[in-house]
Design an enzyme around this catalytic site. Sequence first.
Site, short mmCIF file in Angstrom:
data_model
loop_
_atom_site.label_atom_id
_atom_site.label_comp_id
_atom_site.label_asym_id
_atom_site.label_seq_id
_atom_site.Cartn_x
_atom_site.Cartn_y
_atom_site.Cartn_z
N SER A 1 9.54 -16.48 7.06
CA SER A 1 8.69 -17.22 7.98
C SER A 1 8.29 -16.36 9.18
O SER A 1 9.10 -15.61 9.72
CB SER A 1 9.41 -18.46 8.48
OG SER A 1 8.63 -19.13 9.45
N ARG B 1 -0.86 1.22 12.77
CA ARG B 1 0.42 1.68 12.22
C ARG B 1 1.22 0.51 11.64
O ARG B 1 1.94 0.66 10.64
CB ARG B 1 1.25 2.42 13.27
CG ARG B 1 0.65 3.76 13.66
CD ARG B 1 0.56 4.70 12.44
NE ARG B 1 -0.17 5.89 12.77
CZ ARG B 1 -1.37 6.21 12.28
NH1 ARG B 1 -1.98 5.41 11.44
NH2 ARG B 1 -1.97 7.31 12.63
N GLU C 1 -0.47 -0.14 8.40
CA GLU C 1 -0.05 0.92 7.49
C GLU C 1 1.38 0.67 7.00
O GLU C 1 1.68 0.85 5.81
CB GLU C 1 -0.13 2.27 8.21
CG GLU C 1 0.26 3.45 7.37
CD GLU C 1 0.16 4.75 8.14
OE1 GLU C 1 -0.42 5.69 7.60
OE2 GLU C 1 0.66 4.82 9.28
#
Length: 162
Positions: free
Chosen positions: A115, A89, A92
């Site tokens: 960063s 996830r 995704e």
Amino acid sequence: MKREDLTEKLLDIKREKGWSWKHIHEEIGGLSPFLITAACMGQMKLPKAQAKRAAELFGLTAAEERMLNEPPYRGSIPSMPPTDPLIYRFYELVMVYGTTFKELIQEEFGDGIMSAIDFNMDMAREANNKGDRVKLTMSGKFLPYKYYGNDDDTPEYGFKEG
């Protein structure tokens, strides 16, 4: 011993003792719970004081304690795309919103990156009558690209121009 072996040893001890990550964080102390967990998972190093406390907590050898203080080879996802549903996830999320994050960050800050080294993270549980929610807060220092070979009329770094 490889760093992966030490990670497995720490996870075995955690499991055998029935410890939570919260308990481990409280015993080692001095750092973010994310950093301590990441170090136990082999993705970060512990400063010497925390490595010593971790070694005492887990009953580690002197060599294993020193290994906790060494910079690790980072990147623990065994396959791409990741197959674990929770980790997938996040993958995704970047696939869908990565270009949006990039556009909005660079519009606000300029030509650069966020960063993941000078970085803070927090997690909270948000109660919700439709199901509790996970709230992640990430804060990374903005690092502008350096414009090398620039002339006097060109900025040296990619900060947002006024």
